[in-house]
Enzyme design. Structure first.
Site, PDB file in Angstrom:
ATOM      1  N   ARG A  80       0.829  -1.217   0.000  1.00  0.00           N
ATOM      2  CA  ARG A  80       0.000   0.000   0.000  1.00  0.00           C
ATOM      3  C   ARG A  80       0.858   1.259   0.000  1.00  0.00           C
ATOM      4  O   ARG A  80       0.542   2.234   0.679  1.00  0.00           O
ATOM      5  CB  ARG A  80      -0.942   0.025   1.211  1.00  0.00           C
ATOM      6  CG  ARG A  80      -1.977  -1.069   1.212  1.00  0.00           C
ATOM      7  CD  ARG A  80      -3.059  -0.813   0.169  1.00  0.00           C
ATOM      8  NE  ARG A  80      -4.138  -1.756   0.299  1.00  0.00           N
ATOM      9  CZ  ARG A  80      -5.279  -1.500   0.934  1.00  0.00           C
ATOM     10  NH1 ARG A  80      -5.496  -0.342   1.477  1.00  0.00           N
ATOM     11  NH2 ARG A  80      -6.204  -2.424   0.992  1.00  0.00           N
ATOM     12  N   ARG A  82      -3.674   6.938   0.570  1.00  0.00           N
ATOM     13  CA  ARG A  82      -4.167   8.182   1.169  1.00  0.00           C
ATOM     14  C   ARG A  82      -3.174   8.900   2.069  1.00  0.00           C
ATOM     15  O   ARG A  82      -3.365  10.062   2.390  1.00  0.00           O
ATOM     16  CB  ARG A  82      -5.451   7.898   1.955  1.00  0.00           C
ATOM     17  CG  ARG A  82      -6.639   7.684   1.048  1.00  0.00           C
ATOM     18  CD  ARG A  82      -7.758   6.988   1.766  1.00  0.00           C
ATOM     19  NE  ARG A  82      -7.330   5.639   2.124  1.00  0.00           N
ATOM     20  CZ  ARG A  82      -8.115   4.736   2.686  1.00  0.00           C
ATOM     21  NH1 ARG A  82      -9.346   5.046   2.991  1.00  0.00           N
ATOM     22  NH2 ARG A  82      -7.664   3.530   2.962  1.00  0.00           N
ATOM     23  N   ARG A 139      -7.346  11.608  -5.798  1.00  0.00           N
ATOM     24  CA  ARG A 139      -8.520  10.944  -5.224  1.00  0.00           C
ATOM     25  C   ARG A 139      -9.669  11.936  -5.010  1.00  0.00           C
ATOM     26  O   ARG A 139     -10.835  11.546  -5.028  1.00  0.00           O
ATOM     27  CB  ARG A 139      -8.064  10.299  -3.932  1.00  0.00           C
ATOM     28  CG  ARG A 139      -8.902   9.268  -3.308  1.00  0.00           C
ATOM     29  CD  ARG A 139      -9.211   8.058  -4.111  1.00  0.00           C
ATOM     30  NE  ARG A 139     -10.103   7.266  -3.273  1.00  0.00           N
ATOM     31  CZ  ARG A 139     -11.389   7.528  -3.144  1.00  0.00           C
ATOM     32  NH1 ARG A 139     -11.950   8.455  -3.855  1.00  0.00           N
ATOM     33  NH2 ARG A 139     -12.126   6.812  -2.301  1.00  0.00           N
ATOM     34  N   ASP A 172      -6.517  -3.212  -7.348  1.00  0.00           N
ATOM     35  CA  ASP A 172      -7.050  -3.766  -6.095  1.00  0.00           C
ATOM     36  C   ASP A 172      -7.302  -5.249  -6.280  1.00  0.00           C
ATOM     37  O   ASP A 172      -7.638  -5.688  -7.392  1.00  0.00           O
ATOM     38  CB  ASP A 172      -8.340  -3.054  -5.676  1.00  0.00           C
ATOM     39  CG  ASP A 172      -8.682  -3.379  -4.225  1.00  0.00           C
ATOM     40  OD1 ASP A 172      -8.170  -2.684  -3.330  1.00  0.00           O
ATOM     41  OD2 ASP A 172      -9.408  -4.361  -3.979  1.00  0.00           O
ATOM     42  N   TYR A 206     -14.216 -12.120   0.809  1.00  0.00           N
ATOM     43  CA  TYR A 206     -14.971 -10.904   0.462  1.00  0.00           C
ATOM     44  C   TYR A 206     -16.225 -11.249  -0.333  1.00  0.00           C
ATOM     45  O   TYR A 206     -17.297 -10.678  -0.131  1.00  0.00           O
ATOM     46  CB  TYR A 206     -14.104  -9.933  -0.350  1.00  0.00           C
ATOM     47  CG  TYR A 206     -13.116  -9.170   0.494  1.00  0.00           C
ATOM     48  CD1 TYR A 206     -13.527  -8.082   1.248  1.00  0.00           C
ATOM     49  CD2 TYR A 206     -11.783  -9.544   0.562  1.00  0.00           C
ATOM     50  CE1 TYR A 206     -12.637  -7.380   2.045  1.00  0.00           C
ATOM     51  CE2 TYR A 206     -10.876  -8.854   1.349  1.00  0.00           C
ATOM     52  CZ  TYR A 206     -11.305  -7.770   2.090  1.00  0.00           C
ATOM     53  OH  TYR A 206     -10.415  -7.091   2.884  1.00  0.00           O
TER      54      TYR A 206
HETATM   55  O1  CP3 Z   1       0.076  -1.431  -2.520  1.00  0.00           O
HETATM   56  C1  CP3 Z   1      -0.206  -0.564  -3.370  1.00  0.00           C
HETATM   57  O2  CP3 Z   1       0.213   0.607  -3.316  1.00  0.00           O
HETATM   58  C2  CP3 Z   1      -1.017  -0.978  -4.580  1.00  0.00           C
HETATM   59  C3  CP3 Z   1      -2.414  -0.816  -4.466  1.00  0.00           C
HETATM   60  C4  CP3 Z   1      -3.293  -1.747  -3.671  1.00  0.00           C
HETATM   61  C5  CP3 Z   1      -4.606  -1.368  -3.295  1.00  0.00           C
HETATM   62  N1  CP3 Z   1      -5.210  -2.446  -2.717  1.00  0.00           N
HETATM   63  C6  CP3 Z   1      -5.226  -0.060  -3.542  1.00  0.00           C
HETATM   64  C7  CP3 Z   1      -6.285   0.381  -2.612  1.00  0.00           C
HETATM   65  C8  CP3 Z   1      -3.101  -3.062  -3.242  1.00  0.00           C
HETATM   66  C9  CP3 Z   1      -1.871  -3.956  -3.336  1.00  0.00           C
HETATM   67  C10 CP3 Z   1      -4.332  -3.492  -2.653  1.00  0.00           C
HETATM   68  C11 CP3 Z   1      -4.547  -4.851  -2.132  1.00  0.00           C
HETATM   69  C12 CP3 Z   1      -5.727  -5.121  -1.316  1.00  0.00           C
HETATM   70  N2  CP3 Z   1      -6.998  -4.628  -1.460  1.00  0.00           N
HETATM   71  C13 CP3 Z   1      -5.752  -6.058  -0.255  1.00  0.00           C
HETATM   72  C14 CP3 Z   1      -4.579  -6.917   0.171  1.00  0.00           C
HETATM   73  C15 CP3 Z   1      -3.636  -6.152   0.998  1.00  0.00           C
HETATM   74  C16 CP3 Z   1      -4.113  -5.903   2.381  1.00  0.00           C
HETATM   75  O3  CP3 Z   1      -4.171  -4.727   2.753  1.00  0.00           O
HETATM   76  O4  CP3 Z   1      -4.378  -6.887   3.076  1.00  0.00           O
HETATM   77  C17 CP3 Z   1      -7.046  -6.069   0.267  1.00  0.00           C
HETATM   78  C18 CP3 Z   1      -7.521  -6.904   1.443  1.00  0.00           C
HETATM   79  C19 CP3 Z   1      -7.827  -5.182  -0.502  1.00  0.00           C
HETATM   80  C20 CP3 Z   1      -9.281  -4.899  -0.372  1.00  0.00           C
HETATM   81  C21 CP3 Z   1      -9.532  -3.490  -0.055  1.00  0.00           C
HETATM   82  N3  CP3 Z   1      -9.349  -2.438  -0.932  1.00  0.00           N
HETATM   83  C22 CP3 Z   1      -9.979  -2.960   1.168  1.00  0.00           C
HETATM   84  C23 CP3 Z   1     -10.281  -3.774   2.406  1.00  0.00           C
HETATM   85  C24 CP3 Z   1     -10.088  -1.582   0.995  1.00  0.00           C
HETATM   86  C25 CP3 Z   1     -10.653  -0.600   1.973  1.00  0.00           C
HETATM   87  C26 CP3 Z   1      -9.765  -0.352   3.096  1.00  0.00           C
HETATM   88  C27 CP3 Z   1      -9.054   0.922   2.906  1.00  0.00           C
HETATM   89  O5  CP3 Z   1      -7.818   0.953   3.101  1.00  0.00           O
HETATM   90  O6  CP3 Z   1      -9.751   1.906   2.594  1.00  0.00           O
HETATM   91  C28 CP3 Z   1      -9.650  -1.266  -0.309  1.00  0.00           C
HETATM   92  C29 CP3 Z   1      -9.544   0.073  -0.904  1.00  0.00           C
HETATM   93  C30 CP3 Z   1      -8.197   0.455  -1.430  1.00  0.00           C
HETATM   94  N4  CP3 Z   1      -7.440  -0.285  -2.289  1.00  0.00           N
HETATM   95  C31 CP3 Z   1      -7.497   1.687  -1.190  1.00  0.00           C
HETATM   96  C32 CP3 Z   1      -6.308   1.630  -1.929  1.00  0.00           C
HETATM   97  C33 CP3 Z   1      -5.254   2.706  -2.042  1.00  0.00           C
HETATM   98  C34 CP3 Z   1      -8.012   2.849  -0.354  1.00  0.00           C
HETATM   99  C35 CP3 Z   1      -8.973   3.491  -1.259  1.00  0.00           C
HETATM  100  C36 CP3 Z   1      -9.157   4.945  -1.283  1.00  0.00           C
HETATM  101  O7  CP3 Z   1      -8.336   5.704  -1.836  1.00  0.00           O
HETATM  102  O8  CP3 Z   1     -10.240   5.313  -0.827  1.00  0.00           O
END
Ligand code: CP3
Length: 356
Positions: free
Chosen positions: A29, A33, A42, A78, A155
């Site tokens: 990640r 944000r 965003r 994602d 999920y």
């Molecule tokens: O790592 C990176 O920089 C690449 C981008 C990336 C995202 N999601 C973008 C994202 C990666 C590798 C993921 C993987 C992901 N997504 C996982 C596995 C990694 C982990 O954290 O366990 C999981 C479980 C998800 C599912 C997911 N996507 C959730 C649970 C959420 C909401 C939680 C949150 O942090 O808001 C997301 C949204 C998400 N995916 C965001 C990002 C940058 C936040 C979104 C935003 O900008 O509002």
């Protein structure tokens, strides 16, 4: 005449357990944000819009590369994107995370999932990869990724995030045939998706099994291992390094290794020396700074970095990362400081480190 060339980028060298000039660092990640540049984009676009417009996904992928000096880029996408072409109604809701309004709960639901043409229906991801490969220097390899069948399946069954995975695990225990049918559908989709990413140019792939620590080892072996193993077997034919990541996996590491991966990602609860004792010498390890250490005062943060490096030991095959993703309120200067600390503390003076 074919000459097998050793990779030069320190991240790829570490994946292959070759000696490195400095321990490579990247962060799960790392785009998100906590960065002002990300928040600016965003503010104008939803998460799905950023993912679906390759120019935006490329820009966001490159932000941490430019701002932090990390040794690898991870494609901005994602783990839930491949669910959309299956016919899943996915939304990301502010302060709630992913929500699926038509969760899978029965055999009929599994059978109603659409066939997926990855190249066509996830073309936007592949296009972002092609553009990124043109923009990134050779020293910063591009990592592709997918969610593992268990974590994505959770999920899909729960309809969103969960603390207990009660719905997913009750389907697993009460209707194992449906469970395995769903895992098979997902393994096939994830394999096709990762192979397409590799063909488009990613230089390593990570399989995120973030929530697999919810399982007893025997349940992992029965309900999950065969499916993840199938993915790693298909990938091994490409020669591209694979990273297998999960959290709360202290009792699962050797089984995760059995499923596959050239690198095993370890969370912060498990010291890397103990992890290596379970894993043996023939895999690399990735991790495992506690993401909340990034909120600590600098001397405390430095102690945590030292602790990770000491547990990793002065051996090839360590990629520095967090034990899970960067949290949204993390101060960016602390993330940058960790990159500098790891590089400074692991710099090798001689260019020709001893092997062995
Ligand atoms: O790592 C990176 O920089 C690449 C981008 C990336 C995202 N999601 C973008 C994202 C990666 C590798 C993921 C993987 C992901 N997504 C996982 C596995 C990694 C982990 O954290 O366990 C999981 C479980 C998800 C599912 C997911 N996507 C959730 C649970 C959420 C909401 C939680 C949150 O942090 O808001 C997301 C949204 C998400 N995916 C965001 C990002 C940058 C936040 C979104 C935003 O900008 O509002």
């Amino acid at each position: 005449m074919s000459v097998i060339k050793e990779p030069q980028a320190r991240f790829l060298r570490a994946c292959n357990r070759l000696p490195v000039d400095r321990t490579p660092v990247w962060f799960m990640r790392q785009a998100g944000r906590y960065m002002a540049e990300y928040r600016a984009i965003r503010a104008e676009h939803s998460l799905l819009e950023i993912c679906r417009q390759p120019e935006l996904a490329v820009e966001v992928t490159l932000q941490p590369v430019h701002s932090l000096g990390v040794d690898a880029a991870i494609l901005f996408a994602d783990i839930l994107l491949p669910l959309i072409p299956l016919g899943v109604d996915l939304a990301f809701i502010k302060d709630e995370g992913p929500v699926i309004s038509n969760p899978v709960r029965s055999r009929a639901d599994v059978e109603a999932l659409h066939p997926v043409e990855v190249e066509a229906e996830l073309a936007y991801v592949l296009e972002a990869i092609r553009i990124l490969r043109g923009e990134l220097p050779d020293s910063v390899p591009l990592i592709g990724f997918a969610g593992a069948p268990f974590t994505v399946g959770c999920y899909l069954i729960e309809g969103g995030g969960s603390r207990t995975f009660a719905q997913a695990k009750s389907l697993m225990y009460s209707d194992p045939d449906t469970w395995h049918a769903l895992m098979q559908r997902l393994s096939k989709l994830i394999t096709d998706y990762l192979l397409a990413q590799i063909q488009a140019g990613v230089q390593a792939v990570q399989l995120f099994d973030s929530w697999v620590g919810a399982l007893h080892p025997e349940d992992y072996r029965e309900y999950v291992l065969p499916h993840s193993e199938q993915i790693f077997q298909a990938l091994s034919e490409t020669g591209v390094p694979t990273i297998h990541f999960g959290t709360a996996t202290a009792t699962l590491l050797s089984l995760m290794k059995e499923a596959g991966g050239d690198v095993i990602g370890v969370d912060w609860r498990m010291p890397l020396d103990l992890a290596r004792r379970q894993l043996g010498k023939d895999v690399a390890v990735q991790g495992n700074l506690d993401p909340t250490a990034l909120f600590a005062p600098r001397p405390t943060l430095e102690r945590h970095v030292d602790r990770v490096l000491e547990a990793a030991g002065n051996k090839p095959g360590h990629i520095f990362n967090l034990g899970h993703g960067i949290l949204p309120t993390t101060p960016v200067e602390n993330v940058r400081a960790v990159v500098e600390m790891v590089h400074a503390k692991t710099a090798v003076k001689s260019v020709e480190p001893s092997r062995g």
